[in-house]
Design a protein around this motif. Structure first.
Motif, PDB file in Angstrom:
ATOM      1  N   ASN A 222       0.796  -1.223   0.000  1.00  0.00           N
ATOM      2  CA  ASN A 222       0.000   0.000   0.000  1.00  0.00           C
ATOM      3  C   ASN A 222       0.831   1.277   0.000  1.00  0.00           C
ATOM      4  OD1 ASN A 222      -2.357  -1.533   0.123  1.00  0.00           O
ATOM      5  ND2 ASN A 222      -2.331  -1.600   2.363  1.00  0.00           N
ATOM      6  N   VAL A 223       2.087   1.180   0.442  1.00  0.00           N
ATOM      7  CA  VAL A 223       2.939   2.372   0.529  1.00  0.00           C
ATOM      8  C   VAL A 223       4.209   2.095  -0.274  1.00  0.00           C
ATOM      9  CG1 VAL A 223       3.946   4.085   2.088  1.00  0.00           C
ATOM     10  CG2 VAL A 223       2.017   2.694   2.866  1.00  0.00           C
ATOM     11  N   PRO A 224       4.125   2.170  -1.595  1.00  0.00           N
ATOM     12  CA  PRO A 224       5.290   1.874  -2.427  1.00  0.00           C
ATOM     13  C   PRO A 224       6.299   3.014  -2.503  1.00  0.00           C
ATOM     14  CG  PRO A 224       3.422   2.428  -3.821  1.00  0.00           C
ATOM     15  CD  PRO A 224       2.911   2.423  -2.402  1.00  0.00           C
ATOM     16  N   ASP A 225       6.036   4.107  -1.816  1.00  0.00           N
ATOM     17  CA  ASP A 225       6.913   5.278  -1.836  1.00  0.00           C
ATOM     18  C   ASP A 225       8.333   4.890  -1.397  1.00  0.00           C
ATOM     19  OD1 ASP A 225       8.201   7.811  -0.902  1.00  0.00           O
ATOM     20  OD2 ASP A 225       6.243   8.656  -1.386  1.00  0.00           O
ATOM     21  N   PRO A 226       9.361   5.275  -2.143  1.00  0.00           N
ATOM     22  CA  PRO A 226      10.744   4.906  -1.775  1.00  0.00           C
ATOM     23  C   PRO A 226      11.216   5.525  -0.470  1.00  0.00           C
ATOM     24  CG  PRO A 226      10.739   6.470  -3.610  1.00  0.00           C
ATOM     25  CD  PRO A 226       9.318   6.030  -3.416  1.00  0.00           C
ATOM     26  N   ARG A 227      10.503   6.504   0.053  1.00  0.00           N
ATOM     27  CA  ARG A 227      10.873   7.108   1.337  1.00  0.00           C
ATOM     28  C   ARG A 227      10.396   6.271   2.528  1.00  0.00           C
ATOM     29  NH1 ARG A 227       7.966  12.651   0.770  1.00  0.00           N
ATOM     30  NH2 ARG A 227       6.520  11.264  -0.332  1.00  0.00           N
ATOM     31  N   ALA A 228       9.567   5.274   2.275  1.00  0.00           N
ATOM     32  CA  ALA A 228       9.019   4.451   3.360  1.00  0.00           C
ATOM     33  C   ALA A 228      10.040   3.417   3.812  1.00  0.00           C
ATOM     34  CB  ALA A 228       7.744   3.767   2.898  1.00  0.00           C
ATOM     35  N   ARG A 229      10.122   3.230   5.136  1.00  0.00           N
ATOM     36  CA  ARG A 229      10.958   2.199   5.742  1.00  0.00           C
ATOM     37  C   ARG A 229      10.056   1.340   6.628  1.00  0.00           C
ATOM     38  NH1 ARG A 229      13.315   4.787   2.561  1.00  0.00           N
ATOM     39  NH2 ARG A 229      15.356   5.823   2.735  1.00  0.00           N
ATOM     40  N   PHE A 230      10.213   0.030   6.565  1.00  0.00           N
ATOM     41  CA  PHE A 230       9.289  -0.874   7.239  1.00  0.00           C
ATOM     42  C   PHE A 230      10.012  -1.650   8.335  1.00  0.00           C
ATOM     43  CE2 PHE A 230       7.921  -0.139   2.905  1.00  0.00           C
ATOM     44  CZ  PHE A 230       6.593   0.222   3.065  1.00  0.00           C
ATOM     45  N   HIS A 231       9.381  -1.697   9.528  1.00  0.00           N
ATOM     46  CA  HIS A 231       9.986  -2.356  10.676  1.00  0.00           C
ATOM     47  C   HIS A 231       8.952  -3.259  11.341  1.00  0.00           C
ATOM     48  CE1 HIS A 231      13.333   0.582  10.502  1.00  0.00           C
ATOM     49  NE2 HIS A 231      12.379   1.451  10.217  1.00  0.00           N
ATOM     50  N   TRP A 232       9.241  -4.544  11.381  1.00  0.00           N
ATOM     51  CA  TRP A 232       8.379  -5.488  12.105  1.00  0.00           C
ATOM     52  C   TRP A 232       8.862  -5.530  13.543  1.00  0.00           C
ATOM     53  CZ3 TRP A 232       9.203 -11.183  13.074  1.00  0.00           C
ATOM     54  CH2 TRP A 232       8.059 -11.748  13.666  1.00  0.00           C
ATOM     55  N   ALA A 233       8.119  -4.880  14.434  1.00  0.00           N
ATOM     56  CA  ALA A 233       8.582  -4.750  15.819  1.00  0.00           C
ATOM     57  C   ALA A 233       7.443  -4.300  16.711  1.00  0.00           C
ATOM     58  CB  ALA A 233       9.725  -3.728  15.898  1.00  0.00           C
TER      59      ALA A 233
END
Length: 324
Positions: A222-233
């Motif tokens: 849903n957030v393909p923006d290259p500025r997005a960082r994803f953290h499973w925590a």
């Protein structure tokens, strides 16, 4: 101490003496001591559960086949059915044991299963039921199916799977005009709020922190923006790579069916810890939740910047808590 319903069911059901055993969706309170640890694979998309079982082989996706499987019934009906379908698919002709509370829908699941397969046994105790049967290819129609909400992808069991959460929708209308370069979304879910925030100029990185791996997988779509960082925590324990200019959040205040306002307070404490000295926190909360005391204790300023009869938007600036 009297044996638990699950331990009684495990003793009566008689797990196979060889082969791996999958445990789907245990909670942090689930007692797995009656299971052979060296043969158990814990399947959970909850980062907190993984931390609670450090001695077990924990995975977010099952890697079978298994000789037997245990499914702990979650609150969401669609997720419960999807987990059971996954267990059956990973455990060809093996033993499937299901355990859950009445308040989480185990009775309806029991009736639905009994209409499809022969239930071999059951134990009722402590306002819940455990039952077991041999896996059979009769649950394919229960497999998890992605859904679309206003153009966003969701999955069964994720928060607000069937529609945009009204609190998040209200917060999206009152995002800060100048969020700064580095922003974090704590409890980001499937990414609705982050997607709205990234429309704001000036953001260089937006970090989405989410405890539910399935929700985070949706957010990646849903957030393909290259500025997005994803953290499973677990957001309350997350160790960030930097301090942030702004933290956004719609903090959870339930654990299962139990109200847990302390969880929201823990989110506020975490936000104060990861913000720059002049950083800001903007959050939405149900009108009745008493977050103001925690915000006043952790920040120099606090204002209610918007709201309605259901929700309030609170903005706090300049965290005062000492960082560890």
């Amino acid at each position: 101490m009297a044996p638990s319903r699950l331990s009684l069911a495990l003793a009566e059901a008689r797990l196979p003496v060889d082969g791996p055993v999958a445990v789907f969706a245990p909670t942090v309170e689930t007692d797995l001591s009656a299971l052979p640890r060296d043969r158990v694979q814990v399947i959970s998309r909850d980062a907190t559960v993984h931390a609670a079982f450090p001695a077990h082989d924990c995975r977010t996706l099952a890697e079978g086949p298994f000789a037997a499987a245990l499914v702990i019934v979650p609150r969401a009906k669609a997720l419960a059915r999807a987990l059971l379908a996954e267990a059956v698919a990973c455990c060809p002709e093996g033993l499937i044991l299901v355990d859950g509370q009445k308040t989480d829908g185990v009775e309806a699941l029991f009736k639905a299963c009994r209409s499809r397969v022969a239930v071999l046994g059951q134990v009722t105790k402590a306002h819940g039921r455990a039952f077991w049967f041999r896996a059979a290819p009769d649950f394919d129609d229960w497999q998890a199916q992605p859904a679309e909400v206003a153009g966003f992808r969701t999955l069964p069991g994720v928060f607000s799977a069937d529609g945009i959460d009204p609190g998040s929708a209200l917060l999206a209308q009152h995002l800060p005009e100048k969020p700064g370069r580095f922003v974090a979304d704590l409890g980001a879910g499937w990414g609705f709020l982050a997607a709205q925030a990234l429309a704001t100029a000036g953001i260089e990185e937006l970090h989405l922190v989410e405890n539910d791996a399935a929700a985070l997988d949706c957010a990646r779509v849903n957030v393909p923006d290259p500025r997005a960082r994803f953290h499973w925590a677990d957001a309350t324990r997350w160790d960030p790579p930097m301090l942030f200019d702004t933290v956004l959040m719609n903090p959870p205040f339930h654990q299962g069916r139990k109200g847990a306002p302390d969880l929201g307070v823990a989110f506020i404490t975490a936000a104060a810890r990861i913000l720059q000295p002049r950083g800001q926190l903007v959050l939405v909360a149900n009108r009745h939740l008493p977050y103001e005391a925690a915000l006043q204790a952790g920040f120099a300023t606090l204002d209610e910047i918007a709201g309605n009869n259901r929700f309030k938007i609170l903005a706090a600036t300049r965290p005062t808590r000492r960082r560890r």
